[in-house]
Design a protein around this motif. Structure first.
Motif, short mmCIF file in Angstrom:
data_model
loop_
_atom_site.label_atom_id
_atom_site.label_comp_id
_atom_site.label_asym_id
_atom_site.label_seq_id
_atom_site.Cartn_x
_atom_site.Cartn_y
_atom_site.Cartn_z
N GLY A 112 27.91 -68.66 -30.49
CA GLY A 112 27.30 -67.52 -29.84
C GLY A 112 27.88 -66.88 -28.94
N VAL A 113 28.32 -67.28 -28.05
CA VAL A 113 28.94 -66.91 -26.66
C VAL A 113 30.31 -66.01 -27.31
CG1 VAL A 113 30.19 -67.45 -24.35
CG2 VAL A 113 27.99 -68.22 -24.88
N LEU A 114 31.08 -66.84 -27.70
CA LEU A 114 32.16 -66.22 -28.32
C LEU A 114 32.05 -64.91 -29.15
CD1 LEU A 114 35.08 -66.81 -28.30
CD2 LEU A 114 34.91 -67.68 -30.62
N LEU A 115 30.91 -64.88 -29.98
CA LEU A 115 30.76 -63.67 -30.82
C LEU A 115 29.96 -62.69 -30.02
CD1 LEU A 115 28.94 -65.49 -33.87
CD2 LEU A 115 31.05 -64.20 -33.90
N PRO A 141 27.10 -54.46 -34.36
CA PRO A 141 25.73 -55.00 -34.77
C PRO A 141 25.85 -56.18 -35.60
CG PRO A 141 26.08 -52.66 -35.14
CD PRO A 141 27.30 -52.98 -34.58
N ALA A 142 26.70 -56.46 -36.53
CA ALA A 142 26.96 -57.46 -37.42
C ALA A 142 27.18 -58.74 -36.40
CB ALA A 142 27.52 -57.44 -38.49
N VAL A 143 27.95 -58.68 -35.71
CA VAL A 143 28.39 -59.74 -34.69
C VAL A 143 27.42 -60.04 -33.62
CG1 VAL A 143 30.15 -60.40 -33.05
CG2 VAL A 143 30.82 -59.16 -35.20
N ALA A 144 26.78 -59.19 -33.02
CA ALA A 144 25.61 -59.38 -32.08
C ALA A 144 24.07 -60.29 -32.94
CB ALA A 144 25.01 -57.97 -31.48
N VAL A 145 24.10 -59.55 -34.27
CA VAL A 145 22.91 -60.42 -34.89
C VAL A 145 23.47 -61.64 -35.26
CG1 VAL A 145 21.68 -60.45 -37.09
CG2 VAL A 145 21.89 -58.46 -35.72
N GLU A 146 24.63 -61.99 -35.57
CA GLU A 146 25.05 -63.34 -35.82
C GLU A 146 25.06 -64.28 -34.56
OE1 GLU A 146 28.95 -66.15 -37.56
OE2 GLU A 146 29.07 -63.94 -37.55
N ALA A 147 25.49 -63.66 -33.38
CA ALA A 147 25.37 -64.54 -32.14
C ALA A 147 23.86 -64.62 -31.83
CB ALA A 147 25.88 -63.61 -31.07
N LEU A 148 23.16 -64.04 -31.90
CA LEU A 148 21.71 -64.15 -31.91
C LEU A 148 21.09 -65.18 -32.78
CD1 LEU A 148 19.35 -63.53 -29.69
CD2 LEU A 148 18.71 -61.71 -31.34
N ALA A 149 21.44 -65.12 -34.01
CA ALA A 149 20.98 -66.27 -34.60
C ALA A 149 21.74 -67.49 -34.44
CB ALA A 149 21.65 -65.78 -36.16
N GLN A 150 22.78 -67.66 -33.91
CA GLN A 150 23.67 -68.93 -33.64
C GLN A 150 22.68 -69.45 -32.26
OE1 GLN A 150 25.79 -70.69 -35.06
NE2 GLN A 150 26.14 -69.22 -36.66
N PHE A 151 22.19 -68.83 -31.34
CA PHE A 151 21.51 -69.18 -30.40
C PHE A 151 20.21 -69.67 -30.87
CE2 PHE A 151 23.88 -65.77 -27.69
CZ PHE A 151 24.87 -66.77 -27.34
N ASP A 152 19.72 -68.80 -31.70
CA ASP A 152 18.22 -69.08 -32.32
C ASP A 152 18.26 -70.32 -33.11
OD1 ASP A 152 15.43 -68.24 -32.98
OD2 ASP A 152 16.18 -68.26 -35.22
N ILE A 153 19.14 -70.83 -33.70
CA ILE A 153 19.36 -72.03 -34.61
C ILE A 153 19.38 -73.31 -33.29
CG2 ILE A 153 20.76 -73.48 -36.23
CD1 ILE A 153 21.39 -70.88 -37.52
N ALA A 154 20.42 -72.91 -32.53
CA ALA A 154 20.17 -73.79 -31.37
C ALA A 154 19.13 -74.41 -30.77
CB ALA A 154 21.40 -73.67 -30.49
N VAL A 155 18.46 -73.21 -30.53
CA VAL A 155 17.11 -73.55 -29.93
C VAL A 155 16.24 -74.31 -30.82
CG1 VAL A 155 14.91 -72.35 -29.02
CG2 VAL A 155 17.16 -71.70 -28.28
N ARG A 156 16.16 -73.80 -32.00
CA ARG A 156 15.06 -74.44 -33.05
C ARG A 156 15.50 -75.96 -33.34
NH1 ARG A 156 15.58 -72.22 -37.82
NH2 ARG A 156 16.93 -70.45 -37.22
N ALA A 157 16.63 -76.22 -33.25
CA ALA A 157 17.21 -77.80 -33.71
C ALA A 157 17.02 -78.53 -32.47
CB ALA A 157 18.85 -77.52 -33.79
N GLY A 158 16.51 -78.08 -31.28
CA GLY A 158 16.22 -78.97 -30.15
C GLY A 158 16.04 -78.11 -28.82
N SER A 159 15.99 -78.87 -27.70
CA SER A 159 15.64 -78.19 -26.50
C SER A 159 17.17 -77.82 -26.16
CB SER A 159 15.23 -79.22 -25.50
OG SER A 159 14.97 -78.46 -24.26
N CYS A 160 17.41 -76.54 -26.08
CA CYS A 160 18.56 -75.89 -25.71
C CYS A 160 18.40 -74.54 -24.92
CB CYS A 160 19.46 -75.87 -27.19
SG CYS A 160 21.01 -75.24 -26.58
N ASN A 161 18.27 -75.09 -23.78
CA ASN A 161 17.93 -73.70 -22.60
C ASN A 161 19.12 -73.05 -22.62
OD1 ASN A 161 15.29 -73.68 -22.12
ND2 ASN A 161 15.44 -74.86 -20.25
#
Length: 172
Positions: free
Chosen positions: A61-64, A88-108
């Protein structure tokens, strides 16, 4: 070289792939290789139960985010026409990566990076509605709405840090 060699010997060694991708992120001109290594790490992690998705998805996500908003992010940053079209596409994908990481566990760390991405999106040129799928509500949102979403991410990160007694994460 050692991480690449380790992956040649054991291609399913997701930790080596993660470290290789993370290392390459810091090297100018090696972002495509870093992205490939991190995407490979995510694919490996998705195949294994119990693997922590925080680091590979957050780093991707950071790289994107860097690709979407360029180095020297923010309102004063300059972007090529091609970069603005793909942002836009890259930003949305980056945000999705962060979202998946948060939902998978505690990832502040992912929450904090999502907040930074939303803040950068608020400061950048508006992301056009309809440019890419928008499950996360990023496109077409006003700068105020993006800043409010960023504030929610910061608040969630702070609350989790307080509960977990992990203030180092949010102070960094």
């Amino acid at each position: 070289q050692l991480y690449s060699q380790a992956l040649q010997v054991r291609p399913a060694q997701w930790e080596s792939s993660l470290r290789l991708g993370t290392l390459l992120m810091g090297w100018r001109g090696r972002h495509a290789e870093a992205e490939a290594a991190l995407r490979y790490t995510v694919a490996l992690a998705d195949q294994r139960a119990g693997v922590d998705h925080c680091a590979p998805r957050t780093n991707l996500g950071v790289l994107l985010t860097e690709r979407a908003f360029g180095s020297g992010h923010g309102a004063g940053a300059t972007h090529s026409a091609a970069a603005l079209r793909s942002a836009p596409a890259v930003a949305v994908e980056a945000l999705a990566q962060f979202d998946i990481a948060v939902r998978a566990g505690s990832c502040n760390v992912a929450r904090l990076n999502a907040a930074r991405l939303l803040t950068e999106a608020a400061d950048a040129a508006p992301l056009p509605v309809g440019a890419v799928p928008d499950e996360l509500g990023l496109l077409g949102a006003s700068p105020e709405a993006l800043r409010a979403a960023a504030a929610k991410q910061y608040i969630a990160a702070l609350a989790t840090a307080l509960l977990d007694d992990d203030m180092d994460t949010v102070e960094g």
